[in-house]
Design a protein around this motif. Sequence first.
Motif: not given
Length: 139
Positions: A89-90, A84-86, A4, A81-82
């Motif tokens: 994804r970043a 808990d985003d993977d 994460s 981004l959040k």
Amino acid sequence: MPQSVREIMNTGLVCVPPDASLVDAAREMRDKGIGDVLVVEDGRLRGILTDRDIVVRCVAEDKPLRDTKVGEACSENVSCLKPDDDADRAVEMMRAMAVRRLPVCEDDRPVGVLSLGDLARERDPHSALADISSAPRNT
């Protein structure tokens, strides 16, 4: 197992208000050895200002650095981004937007910053970018 953003992000935020001068923001970057500051108003992310923004949008345009405010030069409407985003994804977001760093926010409030260097150190620790990103800062 996918990582994460929370596991990789830098939580040592450096924030400035939109009415700070570019000189003040540049000094924060110099003193902290960083290339960006988050522009925060009432606890909420308003934008991000990078050292490149100062050069391209202000120095190259001959703007008076002491009189120009951060809010006039920063990138606004920044994608975040959040926590808990993977991490994948970043990477996708950085690639799609051609940026090297992304703020990490919860409810529009910054909680971290994730840089390309952070990702390189974590995902490819033997790469040239990871080596450069881990090196002591130039002073």
